[in-house]
Design a protein around this motif. Structure first.
Motif, PDB file in Angstrom:
ATOM      1  N   LEU A   1       0.825  -1.206   0.000  1.00  0.00           N
ATOM      2  CA  LEU A   1       0.000   0.000   0.000  1.00  0.00           C
ATOM      3  C   LEU A   1       0.860   1.259   0.000  1.00  0.00           C
ATOM      4  O   LEU A   1       0.496   2.255  -0.635  1.00  0.00           O
ATOM      5  N   ASP A   2       1.983   1.217   0.690  1.00  0.00           N
ATOM      6  CA  ASP A   2       2.887   2.379   0.689  1.00  0.00           C
ATOM      7  C   ASP A   2       3.285   2.735  -0.743  1.00  0.00           C
ATOM      8  O   ASP A   2       3.314   3.922  -1.119  1.00  0.00           O
ATOM      9  N   ARG A   3       3.582   1.709  -1.531  1.00  0.00           N
ATOM     10  CA  ARG A   3       3.994   1.944  -2.922  1.00  0.00           C
ATOM     11  C   ARG A   3       2.845   2.541  -3.743  1.00  0.00           C
ATOM     12  O   ARG A   3       3.043   3.450  -4.543  1.00  0.00           O
ATOM     13  N   LEU A   4       1.632   2.044  -3.515  1.00  0.00           N
ATOM     14  CA  LEU A   4       0.487   2.526  -4.277  1.00  0.00           C
ATOM     15  C   LEU A   4       0.054   3.920  -3.829  1.00  0.00           C
ATOM     16  O   LEU A   4      -0.422   4.722  -4.635  1.00  0.00           O
ATOM     17  N   VAL A   5       0.211   4.208  -2.541  1.00  0.00           N
ATOM     18  CA  VAL A   5      -0.077   5.558  -2.051  1.00  0.00           C
ATOM     19  C   VAL A   5       0.891   6.549  -2.686  1.00  0.00           C
ATOM     20  O   VAL A   5       0.501   7.628  -3.155  1.00  0.00           O
ATOM     21  N   LYS A   6       2.165   6.179  -2.712  1.00  0.00           N
ATOM     22  CA  LYS A   6       3.183   7.055  -3.302  1.00  0.00           C
ATOM     23  C   LYS A   6       2.903   7.318  -4.778  1.00  0.00           C
ATOM     24  O   LYS A   6       3.149   8.424  -5.297  1.00  0.00           O
ATOM     25  N   ALA A   7       2.355   6.304  -5.470  1.00  0.00           N
ATOM     26  CA  ALA A   7       2.041   6.453  -6.895  1.00  0.00           C
ATOM     27  C   ALA A   7       0.728   7.188  -7.121  1.00  0.00           C
ATOM     28  O   ALA A   7       0.359   7.462  -8.276  1.00  0.00           O
ATOM     29  N   GLY A   8      -0.003   7.492  -6.045  1.00  0.00           N
ATOM     30  CA  GLY A   8      -1.265   8.217  -6.176  1.00  0.00           C
ATOM     31  C   GLY A   8      -2.434   7.345  -6.602  1.00  0.00           C
ATOM     32  O   GLY A   8      -3.480   7.863  -7.017  1.00  0.00           O
ATOM     33  N   ILE A   9      -2.283   6.024  -6.492  1.00  0.00           N
ATOM     34  CA  ILE A   9      -3.321   5.095  -6.941  1.00  0.00           C
ATOM     35  C   ILE A   9      -4.349   4.842  -5.836  1.00  0.00           C
ATOM     36  O   ILE A   9      -5.544   4.663  -6.103  1.00  0.00           O
ATOM     37  N   VAL A  10      -3.896   4.806  -4.582  1.00  0.00           N
ATOM     38  CA  VAL A  10      -4.806   4.649  -3.452  1.00  0.00           C
ATOM     39  C   VAL A  10      -4.501   5.732  -2.426  1.00  0.00           C
ATOM     40  O   VAL A  10      -3.440   6.364  -2.440  1.00  0.00           O
ATOM     41  N   VAL A  11      -5.469   5.934  -1.525  1.00  0.00           N
ATOM     42  CA  VAL A  11      -5.347   6.951  -0.476  1.00  0.00           C
ATOM     43  C   VAL A  11      -5.642   6.294   0.860  1.00  0.00           C
ATOM     44  O   VAL A  11      -6.593   5.515   0.973  1.00  0.00           O
ATOM     45  N   ARG A  12      -4.813   6.589   1.865  1.00  0.00           N
ATOM     46  CA  ARG A  12      -5.093   6.138   3.230  1.00  0.00           C
ATOM     47  C   ARG A  12      -5.922   7.211   3.943  1.00  0.00           C
ATOM     48  O   ARG A  12      -5.603   8.395   3.879  1.00  0.00           O
TER      49      ARG A  12
ATOM     50  N   SER B   1      -6.845   1.864   9.379  1.00  0.00           N
ATOM     51  CA  SER B   1      -6.963   2.819   8.268  1.00  0.00           C
ATOM     52  C   SER B   1      -7.976   2.306   7.259  1.00  0.00           C
ATOM     53  O   SER B   1      -8.211   1.097   7.153  1.00  0.00           O
ATOM     54  N   LEU B   2      -8.559   3.248   6.545  1.00  0.00           N
ATOM     55  CA  LEU B   2      -9.371   2.924   5.385  1.00  0.00           C
ATOM     56  C   LEU B   2      -8.527   3.164   4.142  1.00  0.00           C
ATOM     57  O   LEU B   2      -7.814   4.164   4.056  1.00  0.00           O
ATOM     58  N   ILE B   3      -8.616   2.229   3.191  1.00  0.00           N
ATOM     59  CA  ILE B   3      -7.871   2.358   1.943  1.00  0.00           C
ATOM     60  C   ILE B   3      -8.875   2.631   0.838  1.00  0.00           C
ATOM     61  O   ILE B   3      -9.797   1.844   0.613  1.00  0.00           O
ATOM     62  N   ARG B   4      -8.691   3.774   0.153  1.00  0.00           N
ATOM     63  CA  ARG B   4      -9.627   4.176  -0.891  1.00  0.00           C
ATOM     64  C   ARG B   4      -8.920   4.286  -2.234  1.00  0.00           C
ATOM     65  O   ARG B   4      -7.782   4.755  -2.325  1.00  0.00           O
ATOM     66  N   LEU B   5      -9.604   3.830  -3.269  1.00  0.00           N
ATOM     67  CA  LEU B   5      -9.094   3.976  -4.626  1.00  0.00           C
ATOM     68  C   LEU B   5      -9.235   5.444  -5.034  1.00  0.00           C
ATOM     69  O   LEU B   5     -10.321   6.017  -4.961  1.00  0.00           O
ATOM     70  N   SER B   6      -8.135   6.047  -5.439  1.00  0.00           N
ATOM     71  CA  SER B   6      -8.170   7.455  -5.837  1.00  0.00           C
ATOM     72  C   SER B   6      -8.827   7.598  -7.210  1.00  0.00           C
ATOM     73  O   SER B   6      -9.077   6.604  -7.910  1.00  0.00           O
ATOM     74  N   ASP B   7      -9.085   8.834  -7.605  1.00  0.00           N
ATOM     75  CA  ASP B   7      -9.636   9.073  -8.946  1.00  0.00           C
ATOM     76  C   ASP B   7      -8.669   8.565 -10.017  1.00  0.00           C
ATOM     77  O   ASP B   7      -9.093   7.992 -11.023  1.00  0.00           O
ATOM     78  N   ASP B   8      -7.371   8.780  -9.790  1.00  0.00           N
ATOM     79  CA  ASP B   8      -6.380   8.260 -10.738  1.00  0.00           C
ATOM     80  C   ASP B   8      -6.395   6.740 -10.750  1.00  0.00           C
ATOM     81  O   ASP B   8      -6.249   6.120 -11.806  1.00  0.00           O
ATOM     82  N   GLY B   9      -6.574   6.142  -9.559  1.00  0.00           N
ATOM     83  CA  GLY B   9      -6.630   4.680  -9.482  1.00  0.00           C
ATOM     84  C   GLY B   9      -7.839   4.125 -10.199  1.00  0.00           C
ATOM     85  O   GLY B   9      -7.771   3.088 -10.866  1.00  0.00           O
ATOM     86  N   LEU B  10      -8.963   4.829 -10.089  1.00  0.00           N
ATOM     87  CA  LEU B  10     -10.179   4.394 -10.768  1.00  0.00           C
ATOM     88  C   LEU B  10     -10.014   4.480 -12.284  1.00  0.00           C
ATOM     89  O   LEU B  10     -10.408   3.569 -13.024  1.00  0.00           O
ATOM     90  N   ARG B  11      -9.396   5.574 -12.751  1.00  0.00           N
ATOM     91  CA  ARG B  11      -9.151   5.698 -14.191  1.00  0.00           C
ATOM     92  C   ARG B  11      -8.178   4.626 -14.669  1.00  0.00           C
ATOM     93  O   ARG B  11      -8.339   4.074 -15.764  1.00  0.00           O
ATOM     94  N   LEU B  12      -7.193   4.296 -13.828  1.00  0.00           N
ATOM     95  CA  LEU B  12      -6.225   3.265 -14.194  1.00  0.00           C
ATOM     96  C   LEU B  12      -6.912   1.909 -14.339  1.00  0.00           C
ATOM     97  O   LEU B  12      -6.625   1.156 -15.281  1.00  0.00           O
ATOM     98  N   PHE B  13      -7.834   1.604 -13.416  1.00  0.00           N
ATOM     99  CA  PHE B  13      -8.585   0.352 -13.531  1.00  0.00           C
ATOM    100  C   PHE B  13      -9.349   0.306 -14.844  1.00  0.00           C
ATOM    101  O   PHE B  13      -9.359  -0.730 -15.539  1.00  0.00           O
ATOM    102  N   ASP B  14     -10.004   1.415 -15.204  1.00  0.00           N
ATOM    103  CA  ASP B  14     -10.803   1.448 -16.430  1.00  0.00           C
ATOM    104  C   ASP B  14      -9.942   1.258 -17.678  1.00  0.00           C
ATOM    105  O   ASP B  14     -10.431   0.781 -18.702  1.00  0.00           O
ATOM    106  N   VAL B  15      -8.675   1.634 -17.589  1.00  0.00           N
ATOM    107  CA  VAL B  15      -7.762   1.428 -18.718  1.00  0.00           C
ATOM    108  C   VAL B  15      -7.253  -0.011 -18.763  1.00  0.00           C
ATOM    109  O   VAL B  15      -7.234  -0.653 -19.820  1.00  0.00           O
ATOM    110  N   ILE B  16      -6.854  -0.546 -17.594  1.00  0.00           N
ATOM    111  CA  ILE B  16      -6.201  -1.855 -17.559  1.00  0.00           C
ATOM    112  C   ILE B  16      -7.195  -3.005 -17.692  1.00  0.00           C
ATOM    113  O   ILE B  16      -6.918  -3.998 -18.369  1.00  0.00           O
ATOM    114  N   ALA B  17      -8.369  -2.891 -17.051  1.00  0.00           N
ATOM    115  CA  ALA B  17      -9.290  -4.031 -16.989  1.00  0.00           C
ATOM    116  C   ALA B  17      -9.665  -4.579 -18.367  1.00  0.00           C
ATOM    117  O   ALA B  17      -9.585  -5.796 -18.591  1.00  0.00           O
ATOM    118  N   PRO B  18     -10.061  -3.739 -19.345  1.00  0.00           N
ATOM    119  CA  PRO B  18     -10.388  -4.310 -20.665  1.00  0.00           C
ATOM    120  C   PRO B  18      -9.189  -4.985 -21.329  1.00  0.00           C
ATOM    121  O   PRO B  18      -9.330  -6.038 -21.962  1.00  0.00           O
TER     122      PRO B  18
END
Length: 280
Positions: A105-116, A126-143
């Motif tokens: 999670l530390d790595r993903l927080v640093k990359a701006g993909i998730v937020v603590r 802590s609560l771990i939330r998918l950031s707006d950038d993380g959500l857009r990244l999912f929409d790109v990678i998933a298909p």
């Protein structure tokens, strides 16, 4: 005409062999006294998984992620809005230790993909939330990821994929922790076939495939049929039963007043009992 086969189902035509066929052919020659048939399934599953992981990792690496990173994103996305989970729940979903999930999670927080975020229900958590950038990244990678998985299964027809998925479901259900399903089991709790074989062998009973009754609820249709804890169900309606799914499907399909015959071993003594669905 069907293709000729050697031991363990190895085809006679060597041009059709995979790497596991070579292993099986060697062992059939070197140790014909041992049964290597489980290797035909388990070794292939391991080989296929490794090949799949290699190809899937290529997709994730193009986006600066590992497969493990993407699993975090996937679990947060499938949680639904606001795409947030307690860190402890995420840890359990990923099957990781607290230290390992924190590093990821530390790595993903640093990359701006998730937020603590602070957890109002757990002052130390802590609560771990998918950031707006993380959500857009999912929409790109998933298909791209799903298309890649579809290509990896190109050797199988749609029907073959469905058959394989069903077989793997039976196997996985037998290995995962049991889930309660009292309605479909008519008052029976059962152990999986692999657990049943181990438990019976440990007390000197025959190593027979089937489903072991770990409990019978008083007053249930199973109890009324005379089933007992320790009985091994080996047939349902005249057909061998090796997985919980098959048993549950048959019993769940019984209408009120309908019955099915079970063949069981009590110890090593065969019995036949009739289980009848009754009204609640």
């Amino acid at each position: 005409m069907g293709e000729a086969r050697r031991a363990y189902g190895v085809p006679d035509c060597e041009a059709t062999w995979d790497s596991v066929d070579y292993l099986l052919a060697d062992w059939a020659r070197e140790r014909p006294d041992l049964d290597f048939s489980p290797l035909a399934v388990i070794n292939r599953m391991g080989q296929v998984r490794r090949k799949f992981e290699q190809h899937m990792a290529e997709v994730f690496s193009r986006h600066g992620l590992t497969a493990a990173d993407f699993l975090v994103v996937v679990n947060l996305r499938r949680a639904g809005r606001p795409y947030r989970l307690p860190q402890s729940r995420l840890m359990n979903a990923l099957g990781l230790t607290s230290g390992t999930v924190s590093l990821r999670l530390d790595r993903l927080v640093k990359a701006g993909i998730v937020v603590r975020e602070p957890d109002p229900d757990d002052r130390r958590g802590s609560l771990i939330r998918l950031s707006d950038d993380g959500l857009r990244l999912f929409d790109v990678i998933a298909p791209e990821h799903l298309s890649n998985e579809d290509r990896l299964l190109s050797a199988l027809s749609g029907e073959e994929r469905e058959t394989l998925a069903g077989l793997l479901r039976h196997l996985l259900v037998s290995l995962e922790p049991p889930r309660p399903a009292p309605d479909s089991h008519l008052g029976m709790s059962v152990e999986s076939a692999h657990a049943a074989r181990s438990l019976r062998s440990a007390v000197g009973l025959s190593d027979t495939a089937g489903l072991l009754l770990s409990a019978v609820e008083a007053g249930s249709p199973a109890a009324a049929a005379g089933l007992q804890r320790g009985d091994l169900i080996v047939e349902v309606g005249g057909a061998p039963v090796h997985n919980v799914g098959g048993l549950a499907a048959t019993l769940a399909g019984l209408g009120e007043g309908e019955a099915v015959e079970l063949a069981v071993l009590r110890g090593d003594e065969p019995h036949r009992v009739v289980v009848r669905q009754t009204s609640a």
